[in-house]
Design an enzyme around this catalytic site. Sequence first.
Site, PDB file in Angstrom:
ATOM      1  N   ILE A   1       0.850  -1.207   0.000  1.00  0.00           N
ATOM      2  CA  ILE A   1       0.000   0.000   0.000  1.00  0.00           C
ATOM      3  C   ILE A   1       0.880   1.251   0.000  1.00  0.00           C
TER       4      ILE A   1
ATOM      5  N   ASP B   1      12.225   2.249   5.284  1.00  0.00           N
ATOM      6  CA  ASP B   1      11.729   0.870   5.213  1.00  0.00           C
ATOM      7  C   ASP B   1      12.877  -0.073   5.551  1.00  0.00           C
TER       8      ASP B   1
ATOM      9  N   ASN C   1       9.578  -6.962   4.410  1.00  0.00           N
ATOM     10  CA  ASN C   1       8.570  -7.607   3.551  1.00  0.00           C
ATOM     11  C   ASN C   1       8.455  -6.905   2.200  1.00  0.00           C
TER      12      ASN C   1
ATOM     13  N   ASP D   1      15.071   0.738  10.362  1.00  0.00           N
ATOM     14  CA  ASP D   1      14.120  -0.086  11.106  1.00  0.00           C
ATOM     15  C   ASP D   1      13.532   0.746  12.241  1.00  0.00           C
TER      16      ASP D   1
ATOM     17  N   SER E   1      -6.714  -1.305  10.711  1.00  0.00           N
ATOM     18  CA  SER E   1      -7.296  -2.419   9.958  1.00  0.00           C
ATOM     19  C   SER E   1      -8.698  -2.738  10.453  1.00  0.00           C
ATOM     20  N   ALA E   2      -9.495  -3.276   9.549  1.00  0.00           N
ATOM     21  CA  ALA E   2     -10.833  -3.742   9.918  1.00  0.00           C
ATOM     22  C   ALA E   2     -10.757  -4.891  10.909  1.00  0.00           C
TER      23      ALA E   2
ATOM     24  N   TYR F   1      -1.982  -9.799  15.902  1.00  0.00           N
ATOM     25  CA  TYR F   1      -1.834  -8.711  14.917  1.00  0.00           C
ATOM     26  C   TYR F   1      -2.885  -7.620  15.164  1.00  0.00           C
TER      27      TYR F   1
ATOM     28  N   LYS G   1      -2.744  -3.508  16.423  1.00  0.00           N
ATOM     29  CA  LYS G   1      -3.358  -2.361  15.719  1.00  0.00           C
ATOM     30  C   LYS G   1      -4.243  -1.554  16.662  1.00  0.00           C
TER      31      LYS G   1
ATOM     32  N   PHE H   1     -10.077  -2.177   4.810  1.00  0.00           N
ATOM     33  CA  PHE H   1     -10.760  -3.470   4.737  1.00  0.00           C
ATOM     34  C   PHE H   1      -9.847  -4.438   3.953  1.00  0.00           C
ATOM     35  N   ASN H   2     -10.204  -4.924   2.802  1.00  0.00           N
ATOM     36  CA  ASN H   2      -9.305  -5.885   2.138  1.00  0.00           C
ATOM     37  C   ASN H   2      -8.709  -5.276   0.869  1.00  0.00           C
TER      38      ASN H   2
ATOM     39  N   ARG I   1     -11.639 -21.477   8.777  1.00  0.00           N
ATOM     40  CA  ARG I   1     -10.377 -21.021   9.369  1.00  0.00           C
ATOM     41  C   ARG I   1     -10.690 -20.365  10.716  1.00  0.00           C
TER      42      ARG I   1
HETATM   43  P1  NAD Z   1       3.560  -4.589   3.396  1.00  0.00           P
HETATM   44  O1  NAD Z   1       4.159  -5.666   4.223  1.00  0.00           O
HETATM   45  O2  NAD Z   1       3.591  -4.740   1.928  1.00  0.00           O
HETATM   46  O3  NAD Z   1       4.230  -3.182   3.766  1.00  0.00           O
HETATM   47  C1  NAD Z   1       4.715  -2.891   5.050  1.00  0.00           C
HETATM   48  C2  NAD Z   1       6.114  -2.313   4.875  1.00  0.00           C
HETATM   49  O4  NAD Z   1       6.632  -1.985   6.155  1.00  0.00           O
HETATM   50  C3  NAD Z   1       7.072  -3.296   4.230  1.00  0.00           C
HETATM   51  O5  NAD Z   1       7.757  -2.645   3.181  1.00  0.00           O
HETATM   52  C4  NAD Z   1       8.024  -3.668   5.354  1.00  0.00           C
HETATM   53  O6  NAD Z   1       9.322  -3.974   4.887  1.00  0.00           O
HETATM   54  C5  NAD Z   1       7.990  -2.414   6.216  1.00  0.00           C
HETATM   55  N1  NAD Z   1       8.300  -2.622   7.635  1.00  0.00           N
HETATM   56  C6  NAD Z   1       7.754  -3.505   8.484  1.00  0.00           C
HETATM   57  N2  NAD Z   1       8.274  -3.351   9.711  1.00  0.00           N
HETATM   58  C7  NAD Z   1       9.162  -2.330   9.639  1.00  0.00           C
HETATM   59  C8  NAD Z   1      10.010  -1.684  10.582  1.00  0.00           C
HETATM   60  N3  NAD Z   1      10.090  -2.078  11.843  1.00  0.00           N
HETATM   61  N4  NAD Z   1      10.783  -0.662  10.156  1.00  0.00           N
HETATM   62  C9  NAD Z   1      10.735  -0.250   8.867  1.00  0.00           C
HETATM   63  N5  NAD Z   1       9.961  -0.829   7.935  1.00  0.00           N
HETATM   64  C10 NAD Z   1       9.182  -1.862   8.321  1.00  0.00           C
HETATM   65  O7  NAD Z   1       2.072  -4.389   3.916  1.00  0.00           O
HETATM   66  P2  NAD Z   1       0.894  -3.519   3.292  1.00  0.00           P
HETATM   67  O8  NAD Z   1      -0.147  -4.450   2.809  1.00  0.00           O
HETATM   68  O9  NAD Z   1       1.425  -2.472   2.395  1.00  0.00           O
HETATM   69  O10 NAD Z   1       0.332  -2.866   4.632  1.00  0.00           O
HETATM   70  C11 NAD Z   1       0.739  -1.593   5.061  1.00  0.00           C
HETATM   71  C12 NAD Z   1       0.122  -1.317   6.401  1.00  0.00           C
HETATM   72  O11 NAD Z   1      -1.282  -1.414   6.310  1.00  0.00           O
HETATM   73  C13 NAD Z   1       0.538  -2.312   7.495  1.00  0.00           C
HETATM   74  O12 NAD Z   1       0.707  -1.604   8.696  1.00  0.00           O
HETATM   75  C14 NAD Z   1      -0.637  -3.244   7.594  1.00  0.00           C
HETATM   76  O13 NAD Z   1      -0.759  -3.794   8.883  1.00  0.00           O
HETATM   77  C15 NAD Z   1      -1.792  -2.327   7.271  1.00  0.00           C
HETATM   78  N6  NAD Z   1      -2.951  -3.020   6.701  1.00  0.00           N
HETATM   79  C16 NAD Z   1      -2.785  -3.816   5.605  1.00  0.00           C
HETATM   80  C17 NAD Z   1      -3.875  -4.493   5.086  1.00  0.00           C
HETATM   81  C18 NAD Z   1      -3.716  -5.436   3.920  1.00  0.00           C
HETATM   82  O14 NAD Z   1      -4.540  -6.342   3.779  1.00  0.00           O
HETATM   83  N7  NAD Z   1      -2.716  -5.262   3.045  1.00  0.00           N
HETATM   84  C19 NAD Z   1      -5.135  -4.319   5.654  1.00  0.00           C
HETATM   85  C20 NAD Z   1      -5.275  -3.482   6.763  1.00  0.00           C
HETATM   86  C21 NAD Z   1      -4.156  -2.831   7.269  1.00  0.00           C
HETATM   87  C1  WQD Z   2     -10.523 -13.375   2.930  1.00  0.00           C
HETATM   88  C2  WQD Z   2     -11.527 -14.509   2.869  1.00  0.00           C
HETATM   89  C3  WQD Z   2     -10.954 -16.426   4.212  1.00  0.00           C
HETATM   90  C4  WQD Z   2      -7.447 -17.606   1.928  1.00  0.00           C
HETATM   91  C5  WQD Z   2      -7.007 -10.254   6.546  1.00  0.00           C
HETATM   92  C6  WQD Z   2      -6.653  -9.674   7.876  1.00  0.00           C
HETATM   93  C7  WQD Z   2      -7.091  -8.253   7.927  1.00  0.00           C
HETATM   94  C8  WQD Z   2      -6.548  -7.454   6.743  1.00  0.00           C
HETATM   95  C9  WQD Z   2      -6.884  -8.107   5.463  1.00  0.00           C
HETATM   96  C10 WQD Z   2      -4.440  -6.587   7.474  1.00  0.00           C
HETATM   97  C11 WQD Z   2     -11.772 -15.142   4.228  1.00  0.00           C
HETATM   98  C12 WQD Z   2     -10.971 -16.781   2.760  1.00  0.00           C
HETATM   99  C13 WQD Z   2      -8.562 -16.963   2.395  1.00  0.00           C
HETATM  100  C14 WQD Z   2      -7.606 -18.898   1.338  1.00  0.00           C
HETATM  101  C15 WQD Z   2      -9.970 -18.759   1.731  1.00  0.00           C
HETATM  102  N1  WQD Z   2      -5.121  -7.376   6.770  1.00  0.00           N
HETATM  103  N2  WQD Z   2      -9.796 -17.506   2.297  1.00  0.00           N
HETATM  104  N3  WQD Z   2      -8.874 -19.407   1.277  1.00  0.00           N
HETATM  105  O1  WQD Z   2      -9.061 -12.612   6.731  1.00  0.00           O
HETATM  106  O2  WQD Z   2     -10.588 -10.966   5.581  1.00  0.00           O
HETATM  107  O3  WQD Z   2      -8.423 -10.212   6.417  1.00  0.00           O
HETATM  108  O4  WQD Z   2      -6.430  -9.464   5.505  1.00  0.00           O
HETATM  109  O5  WQD Z   2      -4.840  -5.815   8.293  1.00  0.00           O
HETATM  110  O6  WQD Z   2      -6.589  -7.771   9.114  1.00  0.00           O
HETATM  111  O7  WQD Z   2      -7.307 -10.423   8.883  1.00  0.00           O
HETATM  112  O8  WQD Z   2      -8.466 -11.665   4.450  1.00  0.00           O
HETATM  113  O9  WQD Z   2      -7.625 -12.545   2.351  1.00  0.00           O
HETATM  114  O10 WQD Z   2      -7.053 -13.765   4.483  1.00  0.00           O
HETATM  115  O11 WQD Z   2      -9.380 -13.835   3.639  1.00  0.00           O
HETATM  116  O12 WQD Z   2     -11.079 -19.285   1.641  1.00  0.00           O
HETATM  117  O13 WQD Z   2      -6.643 -19.550   0.932  1.00  0.00           O
HETATM  118  O14 WQD Z   2     -10.981 -15.555   2.061  1.00  0.00           O
HETATM  119  O15 WQD Z   2     -11.523 -17.436   4.994  1.00  0.00           O
HETATM  120  O16 WQD Z   2     -13.109 -15.460   4.295  1.00  0.00           O
HETATM  121  P1  WQD Z   2      -9.218 -11.446   5.867  1.00  0.00           P
HETATM  122  P2  WQD Z   2      -8.025 -12.961   3.706  1.00  0.00           P
END
Ligand code: NAD
Ligand code: WQD
Length: 350
Positions: free
Chosen positions: A13, A32, A36, A66, A137-138, A161, A165, A191-192, A306
Site C-alpha cells: 500500500i 523501510d 517484507n 528499522d 485495519s478492519a 496482529y 493495531k 478493509f481488504n 479457518r
Molecule cells: P507490506 O508488508 O507490503 O508493507 C509494510 C512495509 O513496512 C514493508 O515494506 C516492510 O518492509 C515495512 N516494515 C515492516 N516493519 C518495519 C520496521 N520495523 N521498520 C521499517 N519498515 C518496516 O504491507 P501492506 O499491505 O502495504 O500494509 C501496510 C500497512 O497497512 C501495514 O501496517 C498493515 O498492517 C496495514 N494493513 C494492511 C492491510 C492489507 O490487507 N494489506 C489491511 C489493513 C491494514
Molecule cells: C478473505 C476470505 C478467508 C485464503 C485479513 C486480515 C485483515 C486485513 C486483510 C491486514 C476469508 C478466505 C482466504 C484462502 C480462503 N489485513 N480464504 N482461502 O481474513 O478478511 O483479512 O487481511 O490488516 O486484518 O485479517 O483476508 O484474504 O485472508 O481472507 O477461503 O486460501 O478468504 O476465509 O473469508 P481477511 P483474507
Amino acid sequence: MKSILITGGAGFIGSHTCLLLLEKGYIIFIVDSFINSSDQSIERISTILKKQGINIEGRIYLIKGDLKKKCDIEKVFEMSFTLQKNIECVIHFAGLKSVFDSVRKPINYWENNVNGTINLLKVMEKYNCRNIVFSSSATVYKINTSEPVGENDPCQPVNPYGNTKLAIEKFLNDLYKSQPNSWRIACLRYFNPVGAHESGLLGECPLNRPNNLYPRITRVAIGKIDKIKIFGLDWPTRDGTCIRDYIHVMDIAEGHLLTLDHLLKEKSQFLTLNLGTGKGTSVIELIRKFEKVNNVKIPFSFDKRRIGDSPFVVADNSLAMSILNWTPKKNIDDACRDGWNWQLKNPNGF
Ligand code: NAD
Ligand code: WQD
C-alpha cells in the site's frame, strides 16, 4: 512543496501511495527495513513517473531503516532538516501484517508494530512533527455477522496482529488527549486491499507465501499454487462462503492523499475512518469474477472453516466519504484485471 515521511513506503500500500504523492508534487522520505519488500518497488515508481514525464529530482529519499531502532528514525528527520525539507506529516504504513505469523510470534508483532510506533512518535515529538496518518485495519472490529461495520462499533480483535493495531490506535488517542490543540491524527481502518497499479509495474509482492485470498488467487492463475482451498461452505451467507469488502489499492492510496489534505488544513483532531467500498463479495464470487474478467481458470476445493474468521466484514464507509469527500472509483473488475496484469508481467515479483 510539503515533505512527508512514509514508513513502510516500499510495501504494497505504501508504494502505491508514494506514487500518488509524487504525482501530486510532494517531497517524500521513505523509511523501510525491507523485511517484507524490496527497493525495486521504488525503482518502479520512478519508472512510472518518468513515463508520465513527471520530474522527481530532489523529491524522493529512500532510507533503509528499522523503526525498532530510534536512531534510524532520527537519521531521517535529521536529513530532512539538513536538506531544509522538514517533515510535516508522517504516513505510517510500516508494520508486520500476517495474522497467521502473529499467532506464532506475538513478541515479534508487539515489538515491531507497537515499539516501532512508540519510537516513531517519540522522534516526531522531538522534531516537532505532530501530524500522522496510521494504517489500521478492519481486523480491530468485534466479529459480527451481517451488518456493515461503522467506526463506533465495538472493537475486539481476535489475534495478536489485531491487538497490536488496536493498541496503537489507543496509544495515539492517549497522545492526542495529552496535548489537545497539538496533534493531528488519523487512523485509517482498511478493509481488504487488492489489485495493483494499472501499469502492471507496481503491485503486491510479499516475500513469503501469502495467506490472503487475493494474492493466492493470482498465484493459482500463474501456476505457482495448485488451487484455492476455500475455508468453509457453511457460513451464514448467500453462498455459504465468507463475505469481504475488497477495495482497490489505488482507492486506498487516494484515501491517504485526501486524509493528508484534510489533516493539514484542519485544526488538531483525532480521526478514525473506515476505508472500504461498502460492498461485499463472497469468496466464490471473487474467484468467479477473477476467472471471468481475466479468462483464466481458478481451481478450488472446500476445506474447513479457518479459526478466527468472520462470515461478513464490510465497511460502512459513509464517514470517510463525507469527511474526506472520497469515493472509491474502482470496482472489483478493475481490481481483478489490474492484479492479474501485475502478476502476469511479474511472475516472480519485482
Ligand atoms: P507490506 O508488508 O507490503 O508493507 C509494510 C512495509 O513496512 C514493508 O515494506 C516492510 O518492509 C515495512 N516494515 C515492516 N516493519 C518495519 C520496521 N520495523 N521498520 C521499517 N519498515 C518496516 O504491507 P501492506 O499491505 O502495504 O500494509 C501496510 C500497512 O497497512 C501495514 O501496517 C498493515 O498492517 C496495514 N494493513 C494492511 C492491510 C492489507 O490487507 N494489506 C489491511 C489493513 C491494514
Ligand atoms: C478473505 C476470505 C478467508 C485464503 C485479513 C486480515 C485483515 C486485513 C486483510 C491486514 C476469508 C478466505 C482466504 C484462502 C480462503 N489485513 N480464504 N482461502 O481474513 O478478511 O483479512 O487481511 O490488516 O486484518 O485479517 O483476508 O484474504 O485472508 O481472507 O477461503 O486460501 O478468504 O476465509 O473469508 P481477511 P483474507
